[in-house]
Design a protein around this motif. Structure first.
Motif, PDB file in Angstrom:
ATOM      1  N   ARG A 289      11.615  -1.864  -2.423  1.00 35.66           N
ATOM      2  CA  ARG A 289      11.085  -2.840  -3.379  1.00 35.66           C
ATOM      3  C   ARG A 289      10.288  -3.856  -2.569  1.00 35.66           C
ATOM      4  O   ARG A 289      10.835  -4.601  -1.756  1.00 35.66           O
ATOM      5  CB  ARG A 289      12.201  -3.506  -4.183  1.00 35.66           C
ATOM      6  CG  ARG A 289      12.964  -2.510  -5.062  1.00 35.66           C
ATOM      7  CD  ARG A 289      13.980  -3.205  -5.938  1.00 35.66           C
ATOM      8  NE  ARG A 289      13.363  -4.061  -6.967  1.00 35.66           N
ATOM      9  CZ  ARG A 289      12.924  -3.631  -8.137  1.00 35.66           C
ATOM     10  NH1 ARG A 289      13.001  -2.335  -8.459  1.00 35.66           N
ATOM     11  NH2 ARG A 289      12.405  -4.476  -9.015  1.00 35.66           N
TER      12      ARG A 289
ATOM     13  N   LEU B  73      -5.069  -3.969  -1.331  1.00 36.71           N
ATOM     14  CA  LEU B  73      -4.087  -3.223  -2.118  1.00 36.71           C
ATOM     15  C   LEU B  73      -4.349  -1.726  -2.119  1.00 36.71           C
ATOM     16  O   LEU B  73      -3.412  -0.931  -2.256  1.00 36.71           O
ATOM     17  CB  LEU B  73      -4.063  -3.753  -3.555  1.00 36.71           C
ATOM     18  CG  LEU B  73      -3.462  -5.154  -3.727  1.00 36.71           C
ATOM     19  CD1 LEU B  73      -3.575  -5.591  -5.179  1.00 36.71           C
ATOM     20  CD2 LEU B  73      -2.009  -5.194  -3.263  1.00 36.71           C
TER      21      LEU B  73
ATOM     22  N   TRP C 141       8.515   0.616  -5.304  1.00 34.38           N
ATOM     23  CA  TRP C 141       8.197  -0.300  -6.394  1.00 34.38           C
ATOM     24  C   TRP C 141       7.554  -1.534  -5.786  1.00 34.38           C
ATOM     25  O   TRP C 141       8.095  -2.124  -4.842  1.00 34.38           O
ATOM     26  CB  TRP C 141       9.468  -0.674  -7.148  1.00 34.38           C
ATOM     27  CG  TRP C 141       9.204  -1.528  -8.355  1.00 34.38           C
ATOM     28  CD1 TRP C 141       8.991  -1.099  -9.629  1.00 34.38           C
ATOM     29  CD2 TRP C 141       9.114  -2.965  -8.387  1.00 34.38           C
ATOM     30  NE1 TRP C 141       8.767  -2.175 -10.458  1.00 34.38           N
ATOM     31  CE2 TRP C 141       8.834  -3.332  -9.726  1.00 34.38           C
ATOM     32  CE3 TRP C 141       9.222  -3.958  -7.415  1.00 34.38           C
ATOM     33  CZ2 TRP C 141       8.683  -4.660 -10.114  1.00 34.38           C
ATOM     34  CZ3 TRP C 141       9.066  -5.278  -7.792  1.00 34.38           C
ATOM     35  CH2 TRP C 141       8.804  -5.636  -9.127  1.00 34.38           C
ATOM     36  N   CYS C 142       6.407  -1.944  -6.326  1.00 37.62           N
ATOM     37  CA  CYS C 142       5.636  -3.010  -5.692  1.00 37.62           C
ATOM     38  C   CYS C 142       5.396  -4.164  -6.649  1.00 37.62           C
ATOM     39  O   CYS C 142       4.983  -3.955  -7.802  1.00 37.62           O
ATOM     40  CB  CYS C 142       4.282  -2.474  -5.211  1.00 37.62           C
ATOM     41  SG  CYS C 142       4.415  -1.180  -3.951  1.00 37.62           S
ATOM     42  N   LEU C 143       5.628  -5.357  -6.163  1.00 39.27           N
ATOM     43  CA  LEU C 143       5.274  -6.576  -6.874  1.00 39.27           C
ATOM     44  C   LEU C 143       3.918  -7.034  -6.363  1.00 39.27           C
ATOM     45  O   LEU C 143       3.720  -7.202  -5.152  1.00 39.27           O
ATOM     46  CB  LEU C 143       6.321  -7.662  -6.627  1.00 39.27           C
ATOM     47  CG  LEU C 143       6.021  -9.046  -7.205  1.00 39.27           C
ATOM     48  CD1 LEU C 143       5.958  -9.007  -8.720  1.00 39.27           C
ATOM     49  CD2 LEU C 143       7.061 -10.061  -6.723  1.00 39.27           C
ATOM     50  N   LEU C 144       2.966  -7.233  -7.283  1.00 39.48           N
ATOM     51  CA  LEU C 144       1.630  -7.700  -6.932  1.00 39.48           C
ATOM     52  C   LEU C 144       1.420  -9.068  -7.565  1.00 39.48           C
ATOM     53  O   LEU C 144       1.894  -9.335  -8.668  1.00 39.48           O
ATOM     54  CB  LEU C 144       0.561  -6.736  -7.452  1.00 39.48           C
ATOM     55  CG  LEU C 144       0.784  -5.234  -7.256  1.00 39.48           C
ATOM     56  CD1 LEU C 144      -0.385  -4.454  -7.845  1.00 39.48           C
ATOM     57  CD2 LEU C 144       0.989  -4.905  -5.798  1.00 39.48           C
TER      58      LEU C 144
ATOM     59  N   LEU D  43      -4.238   1.151  -7.278  1.00 40.03           N
ATOM     60  CA  LEU D  43      -3.053   0.340  -7.070  1.00 40.03           C
ATOM     61  C   LEU D  43      -1.831   1.258  -6.940  1.00 40.03           C
ATOM     62  O   LEU D  43      -1.880   2.426  -7.333  1.00 40.03           O
ATOM     63  CB  LEU D  43      -2.845  -0.609  -8.256  1.00 40.03           C
ATOM     64  CG  LEU D  43      -3.972  -1.595  -8.565  1.00 40.03           C
ATOM     65  CD1 LEU D  43      -3.668  -2.348  -9.863  1.00 40.03           C
ATOM     66  CD2 LEU D  43      -4.172  -2.553  -7.413  1.00 40.03           C
ATOM     67  N   PRO D  44      -0.749   0.760  -6.384  1.00 45.74           N
ATOM     68  CA  PRO D  44       0.473   1.578  -6.324  1.00 45.74           C
ATOM     69  C   PRO D  44       0.885   2.045  -7.709  1.00 45.74           C
ATOM     70  O   PRO D  44       0.740   1.315  -8.712  1.00 45.74           O
ATOM     71  CB  PRO D  44       1.510   0.615  -5.724  1.00 45.74           C
ATOM     72  CG  PRO D  44       0.706  -0.377  -4.951  1.00 45.74           C
ATOM     73  CD  PRO D  44      -0.568  -0.548  -5.725  1.00 45.74           C
TER      74      PRO D  44
ATOM     75  N   ARG E  12       3.799   2.570  -9.067  1.00 41.41           N
ATOM     76  CA  ARG E  12       4.883   1.767  -9.649  1.00 41.41           C
ATOM     77  C   ARG E  12       4.701   0.321  -9.201  1.00 41.41           C
ATOM     78  O   ARG E  12       4.995  -0.010  -8.059  1.00 41.41           O
ATOM     79  CB  ARG E  12       6.242   2.303  -9.211  1.00 41.41           C
ATOM     80  CG  ARG E  12       6.569   3.691  -9.783  1.00 41.41           C
ATOM     81  CD  ARG E  12       7.985   4.104  -9.440  1.00 41.41           C
ATOM     82  NE  ARG E  12       8.151   4.321  -8.010  1.00 41.41           N
ATOM     83  CZ  ARG E  12       9.241   3.974  -7.318  1.00 41.41           C
ATOM     84  NH1 ARG E  12      10.234   3.357  -7.919  1.00 41.41           N
ATOM     85  NH2 ARG E  12       9.321   4.228  -6.027  1.00 41.41           N
ATOM     86  N   HIS E  13       4.199  -0.501 -10.090  1.00 44.24           N
ATOM     87  CA  HIS E  13       3.973  -1.892  -9.714  1.00 44.24           C
ATOM     88  C   HIS E  13       4.140  -2.809 -10.909  1.00 44.24           C
ATOM     89  O   HIS E  13       4.055  -2.385 -12.065  1.00 44.24           O
ATOM     90  CB  HIS E  13       2.565  -2.073  -9.119  1.00 44.24           C
ATOM     91  CG  HIS E  13       1.458  -1.998 -10.105  1.00 44.24           C
ATOM     92  ND1 HIS E  13       0.783  -0.823 -10.384  1.00 44.24           N
ATOM     93  CD2 HIS E  13       0.899  -2.947 -10.901  1.00 44.24           C
ATOM     94  CE1 HIS E  13      -0.138  -1.048 -11.294  1.00 44.24           C
ATOM     95  NE2 HIS E  13      -0.104  -2.335 -11.638  1.00 44.24           N
ATOM     96  N   HIS E  14       4.373  -4.057 -10.606  1.00 41.92           N
ATOM     97  CA  HIS E  14       4.417  -5.127 -11.603  1.00 41.92           C
ATOM     98  C   HIS E  14       3.472  -6.212 -11.132  1.00 41.92           C
ATOM     99  O   HIS E  14       3.546  -6.660  -9.991  1.00 41.92           O
ATOM    100  CB  HIS E  14       5.841  -5.676 -11.742  1.00 41.92           C
ATOM    101  CG  HIS E  14       5.926  -6.870 -12.660  1.00 41.92           C
ATOM    102  ND1 HIS E  14       5.760  -6.769 -14.029  1.00 41.92           N
ATOM    103  CD2 HIS E  14       6.149  -8.194 -12.396  1.00 41.92           C
ATOM    104  CE1 HIS E  14       5.887  -7.969 -14.567  1.00 41.92           C
ATOM    105  NE2 HIS E  14       6.122  -8.851 -13.607  1.00 41.92           N
ATOM    106  N   LEU E  15       2.569  -6.636 -12.023  1.00 39.28           N
ATOM    107  CA  LEU E  15       1.551  -7.617 -11.661  1.00 39.28           C
ATOM    108  C   LEU E  15       1.893  -8.982 -12.234  1.00 39.28           C
ATOM    109  O   LEU E  15       2.162  -9.117 -13.433  1.00 39.28           O
ATOM    110  CB  LEU E  15       0.183  -7.167 -12.179  1.00 39.28           C
ATOM    111  CG  LEU E  15      -0.979  -8.143 -12.002  1.00 39.28           C
ATOM    112  CD1 LEU E  15      -1.253  -8.407 -10.527  1.00 39.28           C
ATOM    113  CD2 LEU E  15      -2.226  -7.610 -12.700  1.00 39.28           C
TER     114      LEU E  15
END
Length: 245
Positions: free
Chosen positions: A127, A137, A146-149, A159-160, A162-165
């Protein structure tokens, strides 16, 4: 004066020069942010069209000196500034805040670039908070994590998967960064060695939570006079332009 800006230091420099009647300052912003923070004085937004376009602008606007106060990772703009000022015969000084220094409790892994960071991350956690800026990116698009952007405006693909922006504009406090890391159960932080106090809160939060940090090195320093503060930049300009009409 032309100030190549986009940083807090550039805005401070523009404010100081704007207050001094000896200087007429124009700040140039790249235009990558939809609603940028505008400095004092005249402002132009958008690219020049490479080194040749910047050379023509310097000549057409009778520019006496250029301060490159862009982000430490804005290597292309710095290269264009070096070439254009040399062609136009205009003095150039580079204003760069110092990079960060590792302290007690930090678990930093320094890497040369985004590709090296992406290769190292899987060994440190699944994570990931990618606090790298939108331009880097793409190097993490294939990351199996899992990536937080976080960005001011939505970043372009790739973009990855699985990510949350999170859309937000800093600066952020250490308390806010600590809460963000906990909320998203972050295991590893990836950042660029941008330096400066305004963006260091994420490193403080990572230290307090015992998280590893992958820190990407800056591009090579340009072959030009350099200063580390607004005050030094103003003194350099005064000295460089002494005796000019």
């Amino acid at each position: 004066m032309l100030v190549l800006g986009g940083t807090a230091e550039a805005r401070r420099l523009a404010a100081v020069l704007h207050r001094d009647p000896a200087f007429a300052v124009t700040s140039s912003l790249a235009g990558r942010v939809a609603v940028p923070r505008l400095p004092c004085g005249d402002v132009r937004i958008g690219g020049f069209g490479g080194a040749d376009g910047l050379t023509a602008w310097l000549r057409g606007n009778r520019t006496d000196a250029v301060v490159d106060a862009t982000h430490p990772f804005a290597a292309r703009m710095t290269a264009n500034a070096l070439a254009a000022t040399a062609a136009a015969g205009v003095p150039l000084v580079v204003l760069r805040r110092p990079g960060w220094t590792e302290g007690p409790g930090d678990r930093w892994h320094r890497v040369p670039d985004a590709a090296a960071a992406a290769a190292l991350v899987p060994r440190l956690g699944t994570r990931v908070f990618l606090a790298t800026g939108s331009g880097d990116l793409a190097a993490f698009a294939g990351l199996d994590a899992w990536c937080l952007l976080r960005a001011v405006d939505p970043p372009p693909p790739p973009l990855p998967a699985r990510h949350h922006l999170v859309l937000a504009r800093g600066p952020f406090t250490a308390d806010a960064e600590r809460a963000l890391l906990r909320e998203h159960r972050i295991e590893v932080l990836v950042a660029r060695d941008s330096g400066g106090e305004l963006t260091a809160a994420k490193l403080v939060a990572a230290r307090e939570l015992g998280l590893p940090v992958v820190l990407m090195a800056r591009p090579p320093a340009p072959d030009a006079p350099a200063v580390a503060s607004v005050e030094e930049a103003v003194a350099w300009l005064a000295a460089a332009l002494a005796g000019r009409p």
